[in-house]
Design a protein around this motif. Structure first.
Motif, PDB file in Angstrom:
ATOM      1  N   VAL A   1       0.583  -1.127  -0.026  1.00  0.00           N
ATOM      2  CA  VAL A   1      -0.231  -0.181   0.044  1.00  0.00           C
ATOM      3  C   VAL A   1       0.758   1.291   0.009  1.00  0.00           C
ATOM      4  O   VAL A   1       0.349   1.991  -1.108  1.00  0.00           O
ATOM      5  N   THR A   2       1.651   1.210   0.760  1.00  0.00           N
ATOM      6  CA  THR A   2       2.460   2.720   0.992  1.00  0.00           C
ATOM      7  C   THR A   2       4.004   2.395  -0.181  1.00  0.00           C
ATOM      8  O   THR A   2       4.275   3.459   0.088  1.00  0.00           O
ATOM      9  N   LEU A   3       4.317   1.388  -0.253  1.00  0.00           N
ATOM     10  CA  LEU A   3       5.937   1.577  -1.695  1.00  0.00           C
ATOM     11  C   LEU A   3       5.462   1.630  -2.552  1.00  0.00           C
ATOM     12  O   LEU A   3       6.604   2.444  -3.913  1.00  0.00           O
TER      13      LEU A   3
ATOM     14  N   GLU B   1      -0.085   4.894  -7.010  1.00  0.00           N
ATOM     15  CA  GLU B   1      -0.501   4.523  -6.122  1.00  0.00           C
ATOM     16  C   GLU B   1      -1.892   3.323  -6.184  1.00  0.00           C
ATOM     17  O   GLU B   1      -2.127   2.747  -5.657  1.00  0.00           O
ATOM     18  N   LYS B   2      -2.825   4.482  -6.922  1.00  0.00           N
ATOM     19  CA  LYS B   2      -3.832   3.896  -7.230  1.00  0.00           C
ATOM     20  C   LYS B   2      -4.043   2.378  -7.528  1.00  0.00           C
ATOM     21  O   LYS B   2      -5.891   1.572  -7.015  1.00  0.00           O
TER      22      LYS B   2
ATOM     23  N   VAL C   1      -7.153  -0.777  -0.151  1.00  0.00           N
ATOM     24  CA  VAL C   1      -6.183  -1.115   1.158  1.00  0.00           C
ATOM     25  C   VAL C   1      -6.656  -2.701   1.719  1.00  0.00           C
ATOM     26  O   VAL C   1      -6.013  -2.937   2.184  1.00  0.00           O
ATOM     27  N   ALA C   2      -8.285  -1.966   2.357  1.00  0.00           N
ATOM     28  CA  ALA C   2      -8.326  -3.042   3.783  1.00  0.00           C
ATOM     29  C   ALA C   2      -7.890  -4.850   2.275  1.00  0.00           C
ATOM     30  O   ALA C   2      -7.359  -5.943   3.403  1.00  0.00           O
TER      31      ALA C   2
END
Length: 153
Positions: A107-109, A117-118, A127-128
């Motif tokens: 999610v973050t990298l 990011e999408k 995200v979950a």
């Protein structure tokens, strides 16, 4: 840490492969039916294309990029999840921890890595699912290793 035997390394790699295959099947199946599903395939394809461009080469076509991304995803996740075998006697807990960390990383990298990011952050559900699916892969790897360890007792 004690010296690992060939059998322990083989079990670690095998359980990591099992977790990676389970994760990839989940990703690839759900994305066919759920519009907000994470798109690890897109991240993989972007990463491979970026690598080709970095060395001055034209990236392969979309079908070949997809195939390379799938092989790369399974191989890298298998090696990552095989780290479960280097933990002490709690492979399921170790798998859960490694899986959750991989999900947070997924999610973050990608944004800071220039992959966008999408694919893993479109919605809170995306995200979950991303974190949950990597957690699932880690749990599968941990359960496989635990079962193999039981067989060795």
């Amino acid at each position: 840490m004690d010296n690992l035997t060939t059998s322990q390394v083989t079990r670690s790699l095998g359980s990591g492969l099992g977790g990676a295959i389970a994760l990839t099947i989940l990703h690839e199946t759900v994305r066919q039916f759920v519009p907000t599903a994470p798109r690890a395939d897109i991240l993989g394809m972007r990463g491979i294309a970026k690598g080709f461009r970095k060395v001055g080469e034209q990236p392969p076509g979309e079908d070949d990029l997809y195939s390379l991304a799938m092989v790369g995803d399974v191989a890298s996740n298998a090696l990552y999840y095989s780290l479960i075998g280097f933990g002490r006697k709690v492979p399921v807990l170790t798998g859960a921890a490694l899986g959750a960390l991989a999900g947070v990383g997924a999610v973050t990298l990608p944004g800071p890595m220039g992959l966008g990011e999408k694919p893993t952050t479109r919605t809170s559900a995306t995200v979950a699912m991303t974190v949950g699916w990597y957690l699932f892969g880690g749990l599968v790897a941990g359960v496989i290793l635990k079962q193999w360890q039981k067989g060795q007792e």
